[in-house]
Design a protein around this motif. Structure first.
Motif, mmCIF file in Angstrom:
data_model
loop_
_atom_site.group_PDB
_atom_site.id
_atom_site.type_symbol
_atom_site.label_atom_id
_atom_site.label_comp_id
_atom_site.label_asym_id
_atom_site.label_seq_id
_atom_site.Cartn_x
_atom_site.Cartn_y
_atom_site.Cartn_z
ATOM 1 N N TRP A 73 -63.156 -29.277 -67.794
ATOM 2 C CA TRP A 73 -62.397 -28.252 -67.074
ATOM 3 C C TRP A 73 -61.021 -28.061 -67.719
ATOM 4 C CZ3 TRP A 73 -63.771 -25.533 -62.537
ATOM 5 C CH2 TRP A 73 -64.967 -25.926 -61.928
ATOM 6 N N SER A 74 -60.516 -26.836 -67.667
ATOM 7 C CA SER A 74 -59.160 -26.579 -68.168
ATOM 8 C C SER A 74 -58.601 -25.333 -67.511
ATOM 9 C CB SER A 74 -59.180 -26.412 -69.681
ATOM 10 O OG SER A 74 -59.829 -25.208 -69.981
ATOM 11 N N GLU A 75 -57.335 -25.093 -67.780
ATOM 12 C CA GLU A 75 -56.632 -23.986 -67.107
ATOM 13 C C GLU A 75 -55.524 -23.451 -68.000
ATOM 14 O OE1 GLU A 75 -54.285 -25.498 -63.845
ATOM 15 O OE2 GLU A 75 -53.136 -23.657 -63.718
ATOM 16 N N VAL A 76 -55.366 -22.122 -68.014
ATOM 17 C CA VAL A 76 -54.148 -21.506 -68.551
ATOM 18 C C VAL A 76 -53.611 -20.553 -67.484
ATOM 19 C CG1 VAL A 76 -54.743 -21.669 -71.011
ATOM 20 C CG2 VAL A 76 -55.466 -19.647 -69.714
ATOM 21 N N ALA A 77 -52.340 -20.200 -67.630
ATOM 22 C CA ALA A 77 -51.757 -19.253 -66.675
ATOM 23 C C ALA A 77 -50.993 -18.178 -67.429
ATOM 24 C CB ALA A 77 -50.803 -19.993 -65.735
ATOM 25 N N THR A 78 -50.923 -17.012 -66.822
ATOM 26 C CA THR A 78 -50.036 -15.963 -67.325
ATOM 27 C C THR A 78 -49.070 -15.665 -66.182
ATOM 28 O OG1 THR A 78 -51.424 -14.183 -66.522
ATOM 29 C CG2 THR A 78 -51.860 -14.949 -68.757
ATOM 30 N N ALA A 93 -57.184 -21.073 -76.078
ATOM 31 C CA ALA A 93 -56.647 -22.337 -75.555
ATOM 32 C C ALA A 93 -57.518 -22.867 -74.424
ATOM 33 C CB ALA A 93 -55.213 -22.134 -75.070
ATOM 34 N N VAL A 94 -57.893 -21.996 -73.504
ATOM 35 C CA VAL A 94 -58.604 -22.513 -72.317
ATOM 36 C C VAL A 94 -59.990 -23.042 -72.683
ATOM 37 C CG1 VAL A 94 -59.627 -20.385 -71.344
ATOM 38 C CG2 VAL A 94 -58.763 -22.158 -69.808
#
Ligand code: MUC
Ligand code: MG
Length: 376
Positions: free
Chosen positions: A45-50, A103-104
């Motif tokens: 699992w992973s996460e990016v944000a804007t 990236a994610v």
């Protein structure tokens, strides 16, 4: 064990208070979460944000998801995630830009591989150098009095003694007044930096930074728009206080040019801007080779994305400006069962398998727009 499925979710999670930047005020943060499942059913699992739809940068949650679903997922299915660098190299040949999307998926593969070996993700990145890292907090309530109260509370709780002030919205004179009041209130106990998020032109930056420098501000982040690299170079030449490149420092190629021409003299690292954890290490190495200071930045990710940032920042020899990976504390709710630990003004690097975070699937389902599980 090869990759069986890739699921990308957009989640909207409310924040504990409004977070005001020059271009947008966040009241709910939209994060993009990836789940990559192997043939044995093990999940990474992973996460990016804007920030603020398309107002902060070109990347939006919707574009990240659409581009992964259509162009990147087909390049992942059936591949062995152990070879995540090879897979990312193949993706780089087929998909230009799209750093957040890259990236994610890279980070989800790293989480998956580390979990399959029962080791922390940082072991796949050379191992950790730091067990904990200094942690800044961003004062951005939009109200000077509330910011001062918040800063005092953070100092008292030994959470943060570096404060980044979000300025650039409205009258620059009022911005300066706001910063100087906060320094007068807590400047003897804390380091104060400002982030203008591209809001000034060079003339405004010239007179504002002069006053801020004299008033005790210790660093200015991205005062000018990303197109104005030459202006950034002139500010760097003129002022003693560090000028940090953030929105302008994305790919390794951008960062090389920034360093070569001194379009700033320090860099905010963010894995999502650079296109993943391995690219973050490359950016850090270029900066290290030239004596540029580094900052462990955030796009205000929740606990999962913050753990991924912490895992790579822990492997970087020196972060002169510390980190600002405070995201989880700004969210009203969490998508992980366990929390990150903050102690004595620092974030503790998580040591569990992968990024060390256990997903709370009910929370993911609750906050995800149109949750579904892809069994392809
Ligand atoms: C940015 O520009 O650095 C990081 C902290 C924060 O409050 O906003 C972000 C984005
Ligand atoms: Mg910034």
């Amino acid at each position: 064990m090869n990759i069986r499925s890739v699921d990308i979710y957009i989640l909207d999670i409310p924040t504990v208070r409004p977070h005001q930047l020059a271009m947008h005020t966040i009241t709910a943060q939209s994060i993009v979460v990836a789940r990559i499942t192997n043939e044995a059913g093990l999940e990474g699992w992973s996460e990016v944000a804007t920030i603020g739809g398309a107002s902060y940068g070109e990347g939006t949650p919707e574009a990240i998801k659409a581009n992964i679903d259509k162009y990147i997922t087909p390049l992942l299915i059936g591949k062995d995630p152990t070879h995540f660098s090879k897979i990312m190299f193949e993706i780089s040949k087929a998909v230009r830009g799209n750093h957040f999307a890259k990236a994610v998926v890279e980070e989800a593969m790293i989480d998956l591989v580390a979990k399959s070996k029962n080791i922390p993700a940082y072991e796949l990145l050379g191992g950790k150098i730091h067990d904990s890292l200094p942690l800044a907090w961003t004062l951005a309530s939009g109200d000077t009095g509330k910011d001062i109260e918040e800063a005092k509370e953070m100092l008292q709780k030994k959470r943060h003694k570096i404060f980044k002030l979000k300025i650039g919205k409205g009258d620059p004179h009022k911005n300066i007044d706001h910063v100087l009041k906060i320094i007068a209130a807590v400047g003897d106990q804390a380091r104060v930096t400002v982030d203008v998020n591209q809001a000034w032109d060079e003339t405004t930056a010239n007179y504002c930074i002069e006053v801020l420098q004299d008033g005790g501000v210790s660093m200015v982040e991205q005062p000018l728009p990303t197109w104005d690299n030459e202006g950034m170079a002139r500010l760097t030449e003129r002022f003693k206080l560090p000028i940090m490149a953030d929105e302008s420092a994305n790919s390794v190629h951008d960062v090389f040019q920034i360093i070569k021409h001194r379009y700033g003299n320090c860099i905010a690292l963010k894995p999502c801007k650079h296109g993943g954890l391995m690219e973050t290490k490359k950016v850090a190495a270029i900066a290290e080779s030239s004596g540029f200071g580094l900052y462990g930045g955030t796009m205000i990710e929740s606990s999962l994305g913050t753990a991924a940032c912490a895992s790579v920042y822990a492997t970087i020899p020196e972060l002169e400006f510390g980190t600002e990976i405070f995201g989880p504390m700004l969210f009203k709710d969490s998508i992980t069962v366990n929390d990150l630990q903050f102690e004595n003004f620092e974030i503790i690097i998580p040591d569990g398998p992968g990024f060390g975070m256990e997903i709370d699937l009910d929370k993911v389902k609750h906050y995800a727009r149109g949750y579904s599980y892809n069994l392809s």
